[in-house]
Scaffold this motif. Sequence first.
Motif, PDB file in Angstrom:
ATOM      1  N   SER A  50       0.841  -1.188   0.000  1.00 53.83           N
ATOM      2  CA  SER A  50       0.000   0.000   0.000  1.00 53.83           C
ATOM      3  C   SER A  50       0.875   1.236   0.000  1.00 53.83           C
ATOM      4  N   ILE A  51       0.279   2.345  -0.294  1.00 53.13           N
ATOM      5  CA  ILE A  51       0.991   3.618  -0.324  1.00 53.13           C
ATOM      6  C   ILE A  51       0.079   4.690   0.233  1.00 53.13           C
ATOM      7  N   LYS A  52       0.642   5.599   1.010  1.00 53.93           N
ATOM      8  CA  LYS A  52      -0.158   6.663   1.608  1.00 53.93           C
ATOM      9  C   LYS A  52      -0.595   7.659   0.549  1.00 53.93           C
ATOM     10  N   GLY A  53      -1.828   8.086   0.647  1.00 48.27           N
ATOM     11  CA  GLY A  53      -2.386   8.975  -0.358  1.00 48.27           C
ATOM     12  C   GLY A  53      -1.820  10.376  -0.338  1.00 48.27           C
ATOM     13  N   ASP A  54      -1.299  10.825   0.834  1.00 53.98           N
ATOM     14  CA  ASP A  54      -0.794  12.191   0.903  1.00 53.98           C
ATOM     15  C   ASP A  54       0.641  12.321   0.416  1.00 53.98           C
ATOM     16  N   LEU A  55       1.238  11.217  -0.002  1.00 53.10           N
ATOM     17  CA  LEU A  55       2.586  11.272  -0.571  1.00 53.10           C
ATOM     18  C   LEU A  55       2.522  11.732  -2.023  1.00 53.10           C
ATOM     19  N   LEU A  89       2.959   5.221 -12.774  1.00 53.37           N
ATOM     20  CA  LEU A  89       4.227   5.292 -13.514  1.00 53.37           C
ATOM     21  C   LEU A  89       4.113   6.255 -14.699  1.00 53.37           C
ATOM     22  N   THR A  90       2.971   6.239 -15.361  1.00 50.60           N
ATOM     23  CA  THR A  90       2.759   7.135 -16.497  1.00 50.60           C
ATOM     24  C   THR A  90       2.821   8.592 -16.056  1.00 50.60           C
ATOM     25  N   ALA A  91       2.194   8.899 -14.917  1.00 53.71           N
ATOM     26  CA  ALA A  91       2.207  10.272 -14.392  1.00 53.71           C
ATOM     27  C   ALA A  91       3.626  10.708 -14.060  1.00 53.71           C
ATOM     28  N   MET A  92       4.435   9.794 -13.499  1.00 56.00           N
ATOM     29  CA  MET A  92       5.816  10.146 -13.181  1.00 56.00           C
ATOM     30  C   MET A  92       6.625  10.396 -14.448  1.00 56.00           C
ATOM     31  N   VAL A  93       6.428   9.569 -15.460  1.00 56.11           N
ATOM     32  CA  VAL A  93       7.153   9.729 -16.726  1.00 56.11           C
ATOM     33  C   VAL A  93       6.780  11.039 -17.399  1.00 56.11           C
ATOM     34  N   GLU A  94       5.528  11.427 -17.247  1.00 53.02           N
ATOM     35  CA  GLU A  94       5.053  12.666 -17.880  1.00 53.02           C
ATOM     36  C   GLU A  94       5.409  13.909 -17.074  1.00 53.02           C
ATOM     37  N   ASP A 146       5.210  15.662  -8.637  1.00 50.74           N
ATOM     38  CA  ASP A 146       4.726  16.393  -7.472  1.00 50.74           C
ATOM     39  C   ASP A 146       3.235  16.144  -7.202  1.00 50.74           C
ATOM     40  N   GLN A 147       2.624  15.392  -8.081  1.00 47.02           N
ATOM     41  CA  GLN A 147       1.198  15.114  -7.934  1.00 47.02           C
ATOM     42  C   GLN A 147       0.977  14.145  -6.776  1.00 47.02           C
ATOM     43  N   LYS A 148      -0.071  14.392  -5.983  1.00 46.78           N
ATOM     44  CA  LYS A 148      -0.391  13.522  -4.865  1.00 46.78           C
ATOM     45  C   LYS A 148      -0.937  12.176  -5.375  1.00 46.78           C
ATOM     46  N   VAL A 149      -0.574  11.126  -4.692  1.00 47.88           N
ATOM     47  CA  VAL A 149      -1.046   9.783  -5.065  1.00 47.88           C
ATOM     48  C   VAL A 149      -2.568   9.712  -4.997  1.00 47.88           C
ATOM     49  N   THR A 150      -3.149  10.367  -4.025  1.00 50.20           N
ATOM     50  CA  THR A 150      -4.599  10.303  -3.833  1.00 50.20           C
ATOM     51  C   THR A 150      -5.386  10.836  -5.025  1.00 50.20           C
TER      52      THR A 150
END
Length: 355
Positions: A206-211, A248-253, A257-261
């Motif tokens: 799992s991953i925290k949404g505020d990260l 992963l797509t969001a990171m590549v683009e 800095d976008q929140k996971v949530t």
Amino acid sequence: MLQLITIVTFVLLGSAICSGAETALFSVSTLRVRQLAQSNHPSAVALLAIRENMNRPIATIVILNNTFNIIGSILTGSVATQVLGYQWLGVFSGLLTFLIIIFGEIIPKTIGERYSEKIAILVALPVTGLSIAFTPLVWILENVTAPFSKGKKRPTTNEAEIKLLADIGKQEGIIESDEAEMIQRVFRLNDVTSSDLMTPRIMLTSIKGDLTLAEGKTDIITSQHTRILVTDDSIDQVIGYALKQSLLTAMVEGSSDQKVTTLARKAYFVPESIRADKLLKHFIEAREHLAVVVDEYGNVAGVITLEDVLEVITGEIVDETDRTVDLQQIARKKREKMLQSMNIDNQSLSDNSHR
């Protein structure tokens, strides 16, 4: 003598037709009749109506059969007395009884059972017409026998019979062994629950949404799941889930800095006790592939996917991601042991039923 032979032939023929028709109507499979009735052919539709209410047509056939046997015997006896004399009447009666048993009962019923479908289709309309013609007599018989014919209606088939038919079909080469196995597996959906099939919480990632995506980069990349739970402070506070590919797509683009949530999707929650067949229906109707399993206290017990449910029917589903470490291995071993135990229990029941 010709008159006597004609009457005897007529009695035997009438008795044979009634006996063969009665056996054929009882022998033809109800499932097969329903299949034939889908063609809307008049004979098939009439046959379906007969099979769904056998009392009236059978009463009609019984009336006809006894008419041939009783009245025919009286006529033949009278004619035989005139032709052969009283001294031969006993011999003739014994011979006639023997002929009725062989040619009026045994042979017609054997043929009726062997060619039940063809004969039942052939006699369906005539029997229906005769039932209407004999309505008064049939009505009397129906009311006399009603107390004995009441009771719970037997089902057309049941789970055990379908399993047995699948096994027989495999043995006779009618269906393939893998098809028979899949039919057997379908019924297991009703016997297992989400707790039997889920991936337990100790193996969830799992991953925290505020990260931000950058902060959760390592957890995202190393995750062995295509869907990752998004939580608040703890795993019991599930916000939703995110597709690993989307993250992963969001990171590549360049959206690190976008929140996971912001990329999380709504999560569906199901109890541990929900059966696999209900869960499969839920997945299909909701067009979802993942559900979070919660225990009686509302805590996360694990995660179950559409693939987990389908594997009950198809067996293990392996894709390219299974080349790496399979975090569901423990859950799958538990599932395999459970299914093997069910197979042993079913086999024991089957063996006992044949003893």
